[in-house]
Structures are given as structure tokens and as C-alpha cells.
Design an enzyme around this catalytic site. Structure first.
Site, PDB file in Angstrom:
ATOM      1  N   GLY A  35      21.926  18.342  71.749  1.00 26.77           N
ATOM      2  CA  GLY A  35      21.632  19.125  70.551  1.00 26.77           C
ATOM      3  C   GLY A  35      20.834  20.363  70.898  1.00 26.77           C
ATOM      4  O   GLY A  35      20.103  20.908  70.084  1.00 26.77           O
ATOM      5  N   GLN A  36      20.979  20.806  72.118  1.00 23.24           N
ATOM      6  CA  GLN A  36      20.081  21.894  72.548  1.00 23.24           C
ATOM      7  C   GLN A  36      20.337  23.203  71.814  1.00 23.24           C
ATOM      8  O   GLN A  36      19.425  24.001  71.674  1.00 23.24           O
ATOM      9  CB  GLN A  36      20.148  22.100  74.049  1.00 23.24           C
ATOM     10  CG  GLN A  36      21.522  22.195  74.621  1.00 23.24           C
ATOM     11  CD  GLN A  36      21.463  22.326  76.131  1.00 23.24           C
ATOM     12  OE1 GLN A  36      20.592  22.981  76.648  1.00 23.24           O
ATOM     13  NE2 GLN A  36      22.381  21.711  76.820  1.00 23.24           N
ATOM     14  N   GLY A  37      21.550  23.411  71.320  1.00 22.09           N
ATOM     15  CA  GLY A  37      21.828  24.634  70.568  1.00 22.09           C
ATOM     16  C   GLY A  37      21.019  24.678  69.286  1.00 22.09           C
ATOM     17  O   GLY A  37      20.249  25.597  69.030  1.00 22.09           O
ATOM     18  N   ARG A  68      17.085  24.717  69.942  1.00 19.35           N
ATOM     19  CA  ARG A  68      16.565  25.496  71.054  1.00 19.35           C
ATOM     20  C   ARG A  68      15.135  26.003  70.811  1.00 19.35           C
ATOM     21  O   ARG A  68      14.276  25.871  71.677  1.00 19.35           O
ATOM     22  CB  ARG A  68      17.488  26.690  71.360  1.00 19.35           C
ATOM     23  CG  ARG A  68      17.055  27.459  72.594  1.00 19.35           C
ATOM     24  CD  ARG A  68      18.054  28.533  72.950  1.00 19.35           C
ATOM     25  NE  ARG A  68      19.383  28.018  73.184  1.00 19.35           N
ATOM     26  CZ  ARG A  68      19.749  27.380  74.285  1.00 19.35           C
ATOM     27  NH1 ARG A  68      18.876  27.189  75.246  1.00 19.35           N
ATOM     28  NH2 ARG A  68      20.971  26.946  74.428  1.00 19.35           N
TER      29      ARG A  68
END
Ligand code: G3D
Length: 175
Positions: free
Chosen positions: A72-74, A77
Site C-alpha cells: 500500500g505504499q502508494g 507514501r
């Protein structure tokens, strides 16, 4: 012989493939866990943190192993940048990602067993597996068998317990 080869042997599986997806936040230890589970001749010494989605596939004698990353880094962020070291935030993100996964139509309709590793148990401030289970609300998972193991992937501790449980679940699904 790697743990998954042993698992295949115990199950007596010779032809049928079992796909295992390994999901977890960035840096949680997926690559290290998978590396420990691989046949020993396929183990790599340089562990490269995973980025994105499907990053590795390998086969043992009868099991097909696919590693995915649900970081889920997008979406997160900015939060990562500010709070990367916050375990509390990481648990919140892990729960959100888990809920998203469990609600995915392809996952929701299947009674697949889910094995959780509460990894990095060797770290001083590590939460217990009971606490992790509470924070992820695992007791709300009613339609799939699940199990949580505390693990230290560096030493390989706790992985066998998880594989044993998975073996039992797969055996039950086959009868
Ligand atoms: P990922 O694949 O989920 O992104 P990795 O995570 O397997 O790449 O692991 C990220 C870092 O955590 C690695 O350290 C790895 O050695 C470490 N790690 C994995 N499991 C454990 C564990 O159980 N205990 C501890 N203490 N560390 C663990 P580096 O320093 O190589 O980034």
C-alpha cells in the site's frame, strides 16, 4: 530439504500444485521468510526488500510458491515518510490492507486457510502474537481458518509451527 519440500512429502502431493501467496507490509520479513522456506539449494544470501506486487515465483517438487507484496505504499507514501518507524501506524495500515484483501471477491468466496506470522519477535519492543491478533481483529474472520505464529525469520523460529498448521489445513481441504 526445504520446509515446503517436506510439506509436499508429508502431504503425499506429487502432481497437484498448491499456490501459497505471501502478503505483508514492506520490510516485514516476507523475503526472509520465503528464503527460509525454499529448498536449501535455492536459498539466496542477499535479501532484497520487495517493492510492488508479484516479485518471486519458485517451485518445489510439487508446490508452486508466489510472493506478493501488499505494501500500500502508494496510498500511504506521505504517512510512511513521516511515521515510518511507528509500529502503531504500521498495524493500522496492515489492518486496512488485510480488510481490503479479505473483501476482494476472489478471496471472499474461497475458504482458503490464512497463516499469519507476527514476525521480528526477537526485537525488544515486538508486540505479542495475541496483541497483533487483537489489533488486526482476526477473531472477526469467521469464514476462513486462520492461525497466527510468532516468528523470528532470521533464526527460522516459528516458521515450522506455521507450516505444520498449513499442512493440516491443506490435508483437510483435500478430503
Ligand atoms: P520484505 O520482503 O517483507 O520487504 P525482508 O522484508 O525479508 O526484506 O526483511 C526486511 C529486513 O528485516 C531485513 O533486514 C531482514 O533481515 C529483517 N528481518 C526479517 N525478519 C526478521 C526477524 O524476524 N527479526 C529481525 N530482527 N529482522 C528481520 P535488512 O537489514 O537486510 O534490511
Amino acid at each position: 530439504m526445504g520446509l515446503f519440500d517436506k510439506l509436499a512429502g508429508w502431504l503425499g502431493i506429487k502432481k497437484k500444485e498448491v499456490h501459497v501467496l505471501c502478503l505483508g507490509l514492506d520490510n516485514s520479513g516476507k523475503t526472509t521468510i520465503i528464503n527460509k522456506l525454499k529448498p536449501s539449494n535455492a536459498q539466496t544470501q542477499d535479501i532484497v526488500p520487495t517493492i510492488g506486487f508479484s516479485i518471486e515465483k519458485f517451485k518445489t517438487s510439487s508446490l508452486s510458491f508466489t510472493v506478493f507484496d501488499m505494501s500500500g505504499q502508494g496510498r500511504y507514501r506521505n504517512l510512511w515518510e513521516h511515521y515510518y518507524n511507528s509500529d502503531t501506524l504500521r498495524m493500522v495500515v496492515a489492518k486496512e490492507e488485510l480488510d481490503t484483501l479479505l473483501n476482494h471477491p476472489d478471496i471472499k468466496r474461497r475458504r482458503m486457510p490464512i497463516l499469519f506470522f507476527a514476525n521480528k519477535m526477537d526485537l525488544r519492543d515486538a508486540l505479542s502474537s495475541v496483541k497483533v491478533s487483537q489489533l488486526l481483529c482476526l477473531e472477526n474472520i469467521k469464514d476462513k481458518p486462520w492461525h497466527i505464529c510468532a516468528s523470528d525469520a532470521l533464526k527460522g523460529e516459528g516458521l515450522q509451527e506455521g507450516v505444520d498448521w498449513l499442512q493440516d489445513q491443506i490435508r483437510m481441504m483435500k478430503t
